[in-house]
Scaffold this active site. Structure first.
Site, PDB file in Angstrom:
ATOM      1  N   GLU A 269      18.070  84.264  11.482  1.00 35.88           N
ATOM      2  CA  GLU A 269      17.142  84.449  10.352  1.00 35.88           C
ATOM      3  C   GLU A 269      17.654  85.540   9.420  1.00 35.88           C
ATOM      4  O   GLU A 269      17.529  85.439   8.203  1.00 35.88           O
ATOM      5  CB  GLU A 269      15.732  84.788  10.852  1.00 35.88           C
ATOM      6  CG  GLU A 269      15.081  83.666  11.624  1.00 35.88           C
ATOM      7  CD  GLU A 269      15.063  82.340  10.865  1.00 35.88           C
ATOM      8  OE1 GLU A 269      14.668  82.325   9.689  1.00 35.88           O
ATOM      9  OE2 GLU A 269      15.468  81.325  11.457  1.00 35.88           O
ATOM     10  N   TRP A 272      19.773  83.889   7.118  1.00 33.72           N
ATOM     11  CA  TRP A 272      19.149  83.255   5.942  1.00 33.72           C
ATOM     12  C   TRP A 272      18.932  84.286   4.841  1.00 33.72           C
ATOM     13  O   TRP A 272      19.081  84.002   3.663  1.00 33.72           O
ATOM     14  CB  TRP A 272      17.807  82.603   6.324  1.00 33.72           C
ATOM     15  CG  TRP A 272      17.993  81.238   6.905  1.00 33.72           C
ATOM     16  CD1 TRP A 272      17.935  80.898   8.218  1.00 33.72           C
ATOM     17  CD2 TRP A 272      18.285  80.017   6.191  1.00 33.72           C
ATOM     18  NE1 TRP A 272      18.164  79.544   8.370  1.00 33.72           N
ATOM     19  CE2 TRP A 272      18.382  78.981   7.138  1.00 33.72           C
ATOM     20  CE3 TRP A 272      18.476  79.707   4.847  1.00 33.72           C
ATOM     21  CZ2 TRP A 272      18.660  77.649   6.785  1.00 33.72           C
ATOM     22  CZ3 TRP A 272      18.744  78.382   4.487  1.00 33.72           C
ATOM     23  CH2 TRP A 272      18.834  77.372   5.450  1.00 33.72           C
ATOM     24  N   TRP A 300       7.285  67.998 -13.987  1.00 36.11           N
ATOM     25  CA  TRP A 300       6.198  68.805 -13.403  1.00 36.11           C
ATOM     26  C   TRP A 300       4.905  68.527 -14.155  1.00 36.11           C
ATOM     27  O   TRP A 300       4.917  68.250 -15.356  1.00 36.11           O
ATOM     28  CB  TRP A 300       6.506  70.309 -13.513  1.00 36.11           C
ATOM     29  CG  TRP A 300       7.777  70.730 -12.847  1.00 36.11           C
ATOM     30  CD1 TRP A 300       8.905  71.192 -13.450  1.00 36.11           C
ATOM     31  CD2 TRP A 300       8.059  70.724 -11.438  1.00 36.11           C
ATOM     32  NE1 TRP A 300       9.875  71.466 -12.515  1.00 36.11           N
ATOM     33  CE2 TRP A 300       9.379  71.181 -11.276  1.00 36.11           C
ATOM     34  CE3 TRP A 300       7.334  70.352 -10.305  1.00 36.11           C
ATOM     35  CZ2 TRP A 300       9.976  71.303 -10.022  1.00 36.11           C
ATOM     36  CZ3 TRP A 300       7.926  70.470  -9.056  1.00 36.11           C
ATOM     37  CH2 TRP A 300       9.232  70.936  -8.928  1.00 36.11           C
ATOM     38  N   ASN A 336       6.226  82.474   8.043  1.00 36.35           N
ATOM     39  CA  ASN A 336       7.243  81.638   7.390  1.00 36.35           C
ATOM     40  C   ASN A 336       6.887  80.145   7.397  1.00 36.35           C
ATOM     41  O   ASN A 336       7.030  79.464   6.385  1.00 36.35           O
ATOM     42  CB  ASN A 336       8.596  81.858   8.059  1.00 36.35           C
ATOM     43  CG  ASN A 336       9.679  81.032   7.395  1.00 36.35           C
ATOM     44  OD1 ASN A 336       9.910  81.162   6.191  1.00 36.35           O
ATOM     45  ND2 ASN A 336      10.314  80.155   8.153  1.00 36.35           N
ATOM     46  N   TRP A 354       7.812  74.876  -9.280  1.00 35.44           N
ATOM     47  CA  TRP A 354       8.009  75.877  -8.218  1.00 35.44           C
ATOM     48  C   TRP A 354       7.981  77.304  -8.760  1.00 35.44           C
ATOM     49  O   TRP A 354       7.622  78.246  -8.062  1.00 35.44           O
ATOM     50  CB  TRP A 354       9.318  75.614  -7.446  1.00 35.44           C
ATOM     51  CG  TRP A 354      10.562  75.709  -8.283  1.00 35.44           C
ATOM     52  CD1 TRP A 354      11.169  74.706  -8.971  1.00 35.44           C
ATOM     53  CD2 TRP A 354      11.349  76.881  -8.534  1.00 35.44           C
ATOM     54  NE1 TRP A 354      12.282  75.167  -9.622  1.00 35.44           N
ATOM     55  CE2 TRP A 354      12.428  76.497  -9.381  1.00 35.44           C
ATOM     56  CE3 TRP A 354      11.278  78.200  -8.122  1.00 35.44           C
ATOM     57  CZ2 TRP A 354      13.395  77.396  -9.832  1.00 35.44           C
ATOM     58  CZ3 TRP A 354      12.242  79.104  -8.559  1.00 35.44           C
ATOM     59  CH2 TRP A 354      13.277  78.712  -9.408  1.00 35.44           C
ATOM     60  N   TRP A 377      11.715  79.178  -2.442  1.00 36.42           N
ATOM     61  CA  TRP A 377      10.940  78.245  -3.276  1.00 36.42           C
ATOM     62  C   TRP A 377      11.827  77.096  -3.726  1.00 36.42           C
ATOM     63  O   TRP A 377      11.396  75.939  -3.734  1.00 36.42           O
ATOM     64  CB  TRP A 377      10.319  78.977  -4.473  1.00 36.42           C
ATOM     65  CG  TRP A 377       9.000  79.573  -4.105  1.00 36.42           C
ATOM     66  CD1 TRP A 377       8.760  80.835  -3.648  1.00 36.42           C
ATOM     67  CD2 TRP A 377       7.724  78.897  -4.114  1.00 36.42           C
ATOM     68  NE1 TRP A 377       7.415  80.989  -3.381  1.00 36.42           N
ATOM     69  CE2 TRP A 377       6.766  79.816  -3.670  1.00 36.42           C
ATOM     70  CE3 TRP A 377       7.311  77.622  -4.464  1.00 36.42           C
ATOM     71  CZ2 TRP A 377       5.410  79.484  -3.555  1.00 36.42           C
ATOM     72  CZ3 TRP A 377       5.962  77.283  -4.356  1.00 36.42           C
ATOM     73  CH2 TRP A 377       5.034  78.219  -3.901  1.00 36.42           C
TER      74      TRP A 377
HETATM   75  P1  FAD Z   1      11.487  87.235  11.220  1.00 34.19           P
HETATM   76  O1  FAD Z   1      11.289  85.818  11.647  1.00 34.19           O
HETATM   77  O2  FAD Z   1      11.294  88.278  12.227  1.00 34.19           O
HETATM   78  O3  FAD Z   1      12.967  87.280  10.630  1.00 34.19           O
HETATM   79  C1  FAD Z   1      13.737  88.486  10.553  1.00 34.19           C
HETATM   80  C2  FAD Z   1      14.166  88.740   9.129  1.00 34.19           C
HETATM   81  O4  FAD Z   1      15.005  87.693   8.668  1.00 34.19           O
HETATM   82  C3  FAD Z   1      13.012  88.778   8.130  1.00 34.19           C
HETATM   83  O5  FAD Z   1      12.380  90.033   8.133  1.00 34.19           O
HETATM   84  C4  FAD Z   1      13.719  88.448   6.826  1.00 34.19           C
HETATM   85  O6  FAD Z   1      14.354  89.592   6.288  1.00 34.19           O
HETATM   86  C5  FAD Z   1      14.790  87.469   7.281  1.00 34.19           C
HETATM   87  N1  FAD Z   1      14.348  86.074   7.080  1.00 34.19           N
HETATM   88  C6  FAD Z   1      13.638  85.298   7.948  1.00 34.19           C
HETATM   89  N2  FAD Z   1      13.473  84.068   7.420  1.00 34.19           N
HETATM   90  C7  FAD Z   1      14.066  84.066   6.213  1.00 34.19           C
HETATM   91  C8  FAD Z   1      14.225  83.090   5.198  1.00 34.19           C
HETATM   92  N3  FAD Z   1      13.769  81.834   5.313  1.00 34.19           N
HETATM   93  N4  FAD Z   1      14.871  83.449   4.076  1.00 34.19           N
HETATM   94  C9  FAD Z   1      15.367  84.685   3.898  1.00 34.19           C
HETATM   95  N5  FAD Z   1      15.248  85.666   4.839  1.00 34.19           N
HETATM   96  C10 FAD Z   1      14.603  85.344   5.979  1.00 34.19           C
HETATM   97  N6  FAD Z   1      11.286  86.522   2.806  1.00 34.19           N
HETATM   98  C11 FAD Z   1      11.371  87.729   2.220  1.00 34.19           C
HETATM   99  O7  FAD Z   1      11.859  88.677   2.837  1.00 34.19           O
HETATM  100  N7  FAD Z   1      10.928  87.927   0.943  1.00 34.19           N
HETATM  101  C12 FAD Z   1      10.370  86.914   0.208  1.00 34.19           C
HETATM  102  O8  FAD Z   1       9.997  87.123  -0.950  1.00 34.19           O
HETATM  103  C13 FAD Z   1      10.240  85.638   0.816  1.00 34.19           C
HETATM  104  N8  FAD Z   1       9.652  84.599   0.150  1.00 34.19           N
HETATM  105  C14 FAD Z   1       9.559  83.369   0.757  1.00 34.19           C
HETATM  106  C15 FAD Z   1       8.993  82.295   0.044  1.00 34.19           C
HETATM  107  C16 FAD Z   1       8.876  81.032   0.643  1.00 34.19           C
HETATM  108  C17 FAD Z   1       8.285  79.880  -0.139  1.00 34.19           C
HETATM  109  C18 FAD Z   1       9.332  80.839   1.953  1.00 34.19           C
HETATM  110  C19 FAD Z   1       9.245  79.479   2.620  1.00 34.19           C
HETATM  111  C20 FAD Z   1       9.904  81.898   2.666  1.00 34.19           C
HETATM  112  C21 FAD Z   1      10.032  83.154   2.081  1.00 34.19           C
HETATM  113  N9  FAD Z   1      10.610  84.253   2.779  1.00 34.19           N
HETATM  114  C22 FAD Z   1      10.721  85.474   2.154  1.00 34.19           C
HETATM  115  C23 FAD Z   1      11.251  84.056   4.100  1.00 34.19           C
HETATM  116  C24 FAD Z   1      10.370  84.296   5.324  1.00 34.19           C
HETATM  117  O9  FAD Z   1       9.158  83.608   5.210  1.00 34.19           O
HETATM  118  C25 FAD Z   1      10.086  85.766   5.593  1.00 34.19           C
HETATM  119  O10 FAD Z   1      11.289  86.508   5.556  1.00 34.19           O
HETATM  120  C26 FAD Z   1       9.452  85.958   6.982  1.00 34.19           C
HETATM  121  O11 FAD Z   1       8.237  85.247   7.049  1.00 34.19           O
HETATM  122  C27 FAD Z   1       9.218  87.420   7.239  1.00 34.19           C
HETATM  123  O12 FAD Z   1       8.623  87.626   8.486  1.00 34.19           O
HETATM  124  P2  FAD Z   1       9.369  88.442   9.622  1.00 34.19           P
HETATM  125  O13 FAD Z   1       9.907  89.704   9.070  1.00 34.19           O
HETATM  126  O14 FAD Z   1       8.419  88.533  10.763  1.00 34.19           O
HETATM  127  O15 FAD Z   1      10.577  87.454   9.923  1.00 34.19           O
END
Ligand code: FAD
Length: 443
Positions: A269, A272, A300, A336, A354, A377
């Protein structure tokens, strides 16, 4: 002789290469934070982000003060303010950790002008595991597919060891005057919508460190199995701390590997996050334009204000969507899995651009991130890097059954939602979306 260290999205003392380099100056440092909403390419922060920033700066200021260094706060375009502060304190060097979005043009111009005026301006890596230009395809281009990108990262030398906090602190004799943080009005006044944020979060490096420690020692082993279950709250909750640089990704990486926990999925993650920043580096207008240019002409729908408000406030009658949107409004984050479901609902069932959803998230997320938000997005909308295929339209009812089978998440955030009238007919809006996407031509 003085070194000015310019804090940006790196509100911490440990593993801060620009700060470590500055602290080597025996004549002392000036620590600056600049609220720049005027330079080209800089995106104005959303409301929840401003709330976080206020508290994170308060925490940083206290930590620096405990080491005898004041934090100088200024507002204005970096190209004007940084040289002014340099002149006020007589600095002969400026250090900062790099930014990777559109602001890097501001940084490059500033570096050049400082050097021309005899000031040693130096930038350092600090916000990513790998500098974006170091991860390239064999042809020298950049990756558009996550799995290939992440494989390439893993065969590279691992991220460098995080630096410890500096041990020697000297404040420069000429400290420029600071603005008052409260004058920046980053906190909401009336109405005060931040109660849920205060309850849920503690911004700052110390809290970030504790969160990382708790996650690695209490939850990490369960992560792979439970990360997709919103009710389990089994993810790290590190995203706002990473967004504001209260902990560095290198620190998270190393400590995760050393914890002995099963961290493969978790590190993926972080991959990502890395991929989103890598993409932003190559597409600085990520929040404005789909990577797939065919979407420039996508049909849209003009958003119906009542429908948009129902989505924003969690009043759609689809419980998992409503639960997610209310969790977001109250806590500044959303799980997420539910981010994907709520985004898909807006983009595909309501056929709303979006960018409108991205702006709402930008305003309400405490982890609103210049790369991850538009990147994800675009992923959901189907126009981004390695995006979800256009025919993947999350059905909020089946998603709820699969990922919230006991209904614990919905009960917590939107227990009344099932009694609300449903905003749309899922089947008809799905057909409409499929037709609109099909009109784009085959991919
Ligand atoms: P964990 O599951 O513990 O993951 C660890 C770290 O990995 C996160 O803290 C984050 O830094 C990174 N990470 C995890 N998933 C993603 C992902 N899909 N994309 C990029 N990094 C990721 N994340 C943001 O940090 N900022 C945002 O503005 C953001 N906007 C989002 C918008 C949409 C529509 C979607 C679908 C996802 C978005 N995310 C965003 C990704 C993700 O949802 C969050 O990072 C995650 O929910 C954060 O929770 P956590 O720290 O417990 O994640």
């Amino acid at each position: 002789m003085t070194t000015l260290v310019w804090f940006r999205d790196d509100l911490r003392l440990a593993d801060h290469p620009a700060l470590a380099a500055a602290c080597e100056d025996p004549d002392g440092i000036v620590a600056l934070y600049l609220l720049d909403e005027a330079s080209p390419g800089v995106r104005r922060l959303g409301g929840a982000a401003r709330w976080w920033l206020h508290h994170s700066l308060t925490a940083l200021r206290e930590e620096l003060a405990a080491r005898g260094v004041p934090l100088v706060l200024r507002r204005g375009p970096a190209g004007d303010v940084v040289p002014r502060v340099v002149a006020e304190c007589g600095a002969n060097a400026v250090t900062w950790n790099r930014r990777y979005g559109a602001e890097r043009e501001v940084d490059a111009a500033l570096k050049e002008s400082l050097r021309v005026s005899g000031v040693d301006a130096r930038s350092f890596p600090g916000g990513l595991l790998h500098e974006p230009w170091t991860v390239t395809t064999q042809a020298g281009g950049y990756y558009r597919v996550y799995s290939a990108f992440w494989r390439a990262c893993q065969v590279r030398p691992g991220p460098a060891e995080p630096l410890p906090e500096p041990t020697s602190w000297t404040a420069a004799p000429r400290q420029p005057a600071s603005e008052e943080l409260t004058d920046w009005e980053l906190l909401p006044t009336a109405p005060d919508w931040a109660a849920g944020l205060r309850e849920r979060w503690e911004p700052g490096e110390a809290a970030a460190d504790e969160r990382l420690e708790d996650f690695l020692h209490l939850d990490a082993d369960e992560y792979a199995g439970r990360r997709d279950t919103p009710a389990a709250a089994a993810t790290s909750s590190l995203s706002p701390h990473l967004r504001w640089g209260e902990v560095s990704p290198r620190t998270v990486w190393r400590r995760a590997l050393r914890s002995g926990a099963d961290v493969g999925a978790f590190l993926g993650e972080l991959g990502w996050r890395e991929f989103a920043w890598h993409t932003l580096f190559h597409h600085p207008d990520l929040h404005r334009r789909g990577l797939d240019p065919r979407f420039d002409a996508f049909a849209w729908q003009e958003p119906d204000p009542a429908e948009l408000a129902a989505w924003q406030r969690g009043q759609t009658g689809f419980p998992i969507v409503d639960a997610g949107m209310r969790e977001l409004w109250q806590t500044g984050v959303m799980h997420n899995r539910v981010r994907m479901v709520t985004a898909s609902f807006l983009v595909k069932n309501l056929l709303v651009d979006w960018r409108i959803g991205e702006s709402w998230f930008w305003d309400t997320l405490v982890d609103a991130d210049a790369a991850s938000n538009p990147f994800n997005w675009q992923w959901v909308a189907g126009c981004g890097a390695d995006a979800a295929p256009y025919f993947r339209i999350f059905n909020p009812l089946t998603q709820a059954k699969k990922f919230d089978p006991d209904g614990g998440y919905v009960r917590r955030w939107a227990p009344d939602s099932a009694a609300l009238p449903e905003l749309v007919d899922l089947r008809a809006t799905r057909e409409r979306a499929l037709a609109a996407y099909a009109a784009l031509g085959s991919r």
